[in-house]
Structure formats: C-alpha cells, structure tokens
Design an enzyme around this catalytic site. Structure first.
Site, short mmCIF file in Angstrom:
data_model
loop_
_atom_site.label_atom_id
_atom_site.label_comp_id
_atom_site.label_asym_id
_atom_site.label_seq_id
_atom_site.Cartn_x
_atom_site.Cartn_y
_atom_site.Cartn_z
N TYR A 149 0.87 -1.19 0.00
CA TYR A 149 0.00 0.00 0.00
C TYR A 149 0.90 1.23 0.00
CZ TYR A 149 -3.30 3.54 1.57
OH TYR A 149 -4.06 4.67 1.66
N GLU A 237 -3.25 7.66 -4.05
CA GLU A 237 -3.28 6.38 -3.33
C GLU A 237 -3.12 5.22 -4.32
OE1 GLU A 237 -7.02 4.64 -1.85
OE2 GLU A 237 -6.09 4.60 0.13
#
Ligand code: ADP
Ligand code: MG
Length: 426
Positions: A149, A237
């Site tokens: 992530y 993101e």
C-alpha cells in the site's frame, strides 16, 4: 449533560450523513473535492512515467470484446470504473459478485461486461444503493507476487505531505490499519526539500520489495511524489503498489484526489470531472456555490453555517421531522444564491415544507428576506415556509417578509421553527 447529548447527536448526524455519501460529497462539508476515475488517474501517472499497465476503456460489452481481441495478452483483468474503492470485494445489482475479474477467455469478457455495465456496484465505500457503472477498464492481468500500500496525502497535522505506506497492501488494507497499525509507516515529506533518495529507498525496503527491485520501487516512489506535487493533488493512493513474479514494479490501482484550491492551476485535470455518479441536486447546488447534501426526509432546511445546519437537522429530528437535505448557504450569501437554494429544494418532489434558519452575523438578514420573497413569487411557491431570522438587520428582514403578503410563517427561535416546520406537514 445537555451539551454532551447534543454533541453525541451532532456526531451521530455527521456519521449518518457520511454513511450515505460518496467521498466526494463528504468533503462538501469543508471544501469541494474532485475524485478521478482509475483510468483518468492512470493517464496522469503514465504522463509522469509511473509504471501502469496499458489499458483500454469500454462502455458496451461488444466494445469490451473488440478491445480485448486487439490486446495481445494471456489473461485479462476487467475492472468497473467507479469513484469508490473496495471494488474487488463489492457486488453488482445484477447479482454478479466482485467489481474486478480476471479471465483468459475473450468471450467471457462480454459475459462479465453485460453483468457490470448499466448496473450499480455496491462496495463498502459506496452508498447502500451503490453507484452506476458506465465504463470498464480492460488490462493485462499479471501474476502479482507482492501487494503493498502506498499513498501520499496532504496532512493538516504535519502541515504538508505525508507518505503512508504498508508492506501488507491489497484489498484488506482497512483490516491491517485497524488490527496491525505497526505495519503502517508514516513519513512526512518536507514540502520545500521534497523526497530524497534515502527516504525513497528506505520506504521501498520497508515495503519489502525484492532486493533486486528496491531501487526501481524507490524510483517509482519519487515519480509518484513528483506527480503529487505537479498536479496539486490532495491525495495519491496506490493499492496495490506491487511486484510481479517476473520482476516488474507496477501500480495496479490508483486514486488521485484534489480539492477546490487546485482548480485554478489545474484546468485540464478539473475538466475530467465525471459527474455521472453524483446526485443531480448536488451538481445543481455546486453550480450555485451552495454546500448541499441530499437526504431522504421531506423538510428542506436552508441555513447559514455548517454547524447551524447540523443543529437544525438535529432539532427537526428531535421534533419528529425528517430533514430533506443539509444546506449551508455560507457566510457571503447573495440574494441570487437564496433564490437558487429555494429553486433547488422546491424542485425536490419529496419536499413538503421549507425551514429557513439564519443567524445573521456576516449575513445580512434583509438579503435573505429579499431572496426568499423573490423566490416565493418568482416560482409560485406553494409550500409552507417557516423562517427564523436573527441577528444583523433582522427588523428590516421581518418587515420585508411581513409586507410581502406571502404565506411565510415567522418563528421566534430555533425550537419554535422546528415545531412549526413539523406541524406544517401534518
Ligand atoms: P479495489 O481496490 O477497488 O478493490 P483494485 O484495482 O485494487 O480494486 O483490484 C483489486 C485486486 O485485484 C487487487 O488487490 C489485485 O489483487 C487484483 N488486481 C488488480 N489489477 C490486477 C491486474 N492487472 N492483474 C492481476 N490482478 C489484479
Ligand atoms: Mg485497490
């Protein structure tokens, strides 16, 4: 005690509103934001030399098949394009499970596409009824050996950008954040100095990229940071930011968000705004610069200030009513905006009564009163209007309403206004 109860109710309101809203609408409470679709975000990334797979975008099953046939790949990934995340674990109103599918069979793409396009996709991040799917991304499926992530966000606490990253990325990142916070790294970046080689390399190592790939991952991290800066994003993101079994570092998913303050510099980016998932009432409100969120009740609320708007909804509920909206006309409200606000709420068929609650500070109550009377006359309004005006120039405002001859019920205070609004629809 009373204060505590009211704070609890206030936060319950926010929570219940937020539950129903897309991330785009939530940010209406502070400033408007722009979310891009995955394919749009990946277009920007490609322009900044960030590794994304080649992809195609289809709006019909036939188009999806035709595009896939032109791609020379072993396996395809088909992804519903919606602004919310959590697609991999979502489901469609057609009954199809998962908004991200892998297949080796071109004909199967048509079959999947016909159960995605034109239906609504429901994920943890969408409102309960889901959002309509109008476009699909088709790309090459790769064998992912590692899902990390990676995000860069503008963070008020750090007064600048912060990189948030975890070696345990992928579809379960929410659980990782909740249960294993030690697996989440936070690295503030100095906005003047930018990201340095050492920070990027350390991040790549912490993300547990293979030894032979950490340099490439670090290079991608620096490019992502440059992208973040050069497009004035509020958030980039990438989940998953991954490595493949054949040693490629790839951004498999992408979400880039912006806030209003970037608009004047990033005209090309803002021109990409996709409103197909937005509430029509919210689009109209945005055009008039009103902070509006549609809700399910029948008492329209027209208020100045987000706090007062929340409190008004609260007191309406307390007296057995259901607010039809959150609407904050803001501090510098003009007569035209009041007119537009009336137009907006009265065009909502569910609305049976309009409650105006204005505390005149910066706002001049007479401006509001003139807006109300013009709107009521101009649109032949035959809904009951309850008006509680207080503060700057209130006497003049009351006179305007009284002399208008219109059916506008004055209210003495907050509570009186809410009671009268609820009574007006019974
Ligand atoms: P979302 O975050 O909305 O669920 P993602 O794009 O992250 O959607 O996709 C969900 C999962 O699907 C990813 O975590 C990854 O495991 C898998 N996936 C996505 N793109 C690919 C791809 N090109 N090849 C193989 N698997 C993929
Ligand atoms: Mg994802």
């Amino acid at each position: 005690m009373a204060a505590a109860t009211s704070i609890t109710r206030f936060s319950r309101h926010i929570a219940s509103i937020k539950q129903r809203l897309t991330p785009a609408a939530i940010s209406v409470l502070q400033s408007r934001s722009l979310n891009l679709q995955e394919y749009q975000s990946k277009g920007l990334m490609r322009d900044h030399m960030v590794n994304v797979q080649p992809f195609e975008i289809a709006s019909t099953p036939d188009e999806a098949i035709a595009l896939a046939k032109k791609m020379n790949v072993d396996e395809f990934v088909i992804k519903a394009q919606i602004l919310a995340g959590g697609r991999g674990k979502g489901h469609f109103t057609s009954g199809l499970k998962k908004g991200v599918h892998l297949t080796k069979d071109v004909e199967e793409i048509g079959n999947l596409a016909s159960q995605m396009l034109g239906y609504r996709l429901i994920t943890k991040q969408t409102p309960g009824e889901g959002v309509p799917v109008k476009k699909l991304m088709i790309a090459e499926a790769l064998d992912i050996s590692k899902e990390t992530y990676f995000a860069i966000v503008m963070d008020r606490h750090y007064n600048g950008p912060v990189i948030v990253a975890s070696p345990a990325g992928g579809v379960d990142i929410e659980e990782v954040a909740a249960n294993s916070p030690e697996l989440i790294y936070k690295v503030p970046i100095d906005i003047v100095d930018g990201i340095n080689d050492q920070q990027a390399l350390e991040l790549a190592k912490n993300l547990k990229f293979s030894d032979s790939k950490v340099n490439e991952a670090a290079e991608q991290i620096k490019r992502l940071y440059n992208l973040f800066l050069s497009v004035d994003a509020s958030q980039v993101e990438i989940n998953p930011f991954g490595e493949t079994t054949d040693g490629r570092v790839v951004c498999f998913d992408a979400k880039i968000n912006f806030d209003d303050s970037a608009k004047y510099r990033q005209k090309d980016v803002f021109a990409m705004e996709d409103l197909s998932e937005s509430d029509a009432r919210e689009i109209a409100a945005a055009k008039s610069n009103l902070n509006y969120i549609g809700l399910d009740g029948n008492i329209a609320c027209l208020v100045n200030g987000a706090g007062l708007a929340m409190a008004t909804m609260d007191i309406v509920k307390l007296h057995g009513g259901e607010p039809a909206n959150f609407l904050d006309v803001g501090g510098g409200v003009t007569e035209q905006q009041v007119y537009d606000a009336f137009n907006l709420v009265s065009s909502d068929k569910a609305v049976k009564s309009i409650l105006v609650n204005i505390f005149g500070g910066i706002v001049n109550c007479a401006t509001i009163a003139n807006g109300i009377t013009k709107a009521a006359r101009g649109m032949n309004l035959n809904l009951p209007v309850i008006a509680r005006l207080e503060g700057t120039n209130v006497d003049e405002a009351r006179k305007i309403l009284l002399e208008s001859g219109l059916n506008i019920t004055p209210a003495d205070d907050f509570e009186d206004a809410a009671k009268k609004a609820v009574a007006s629809i019974q």
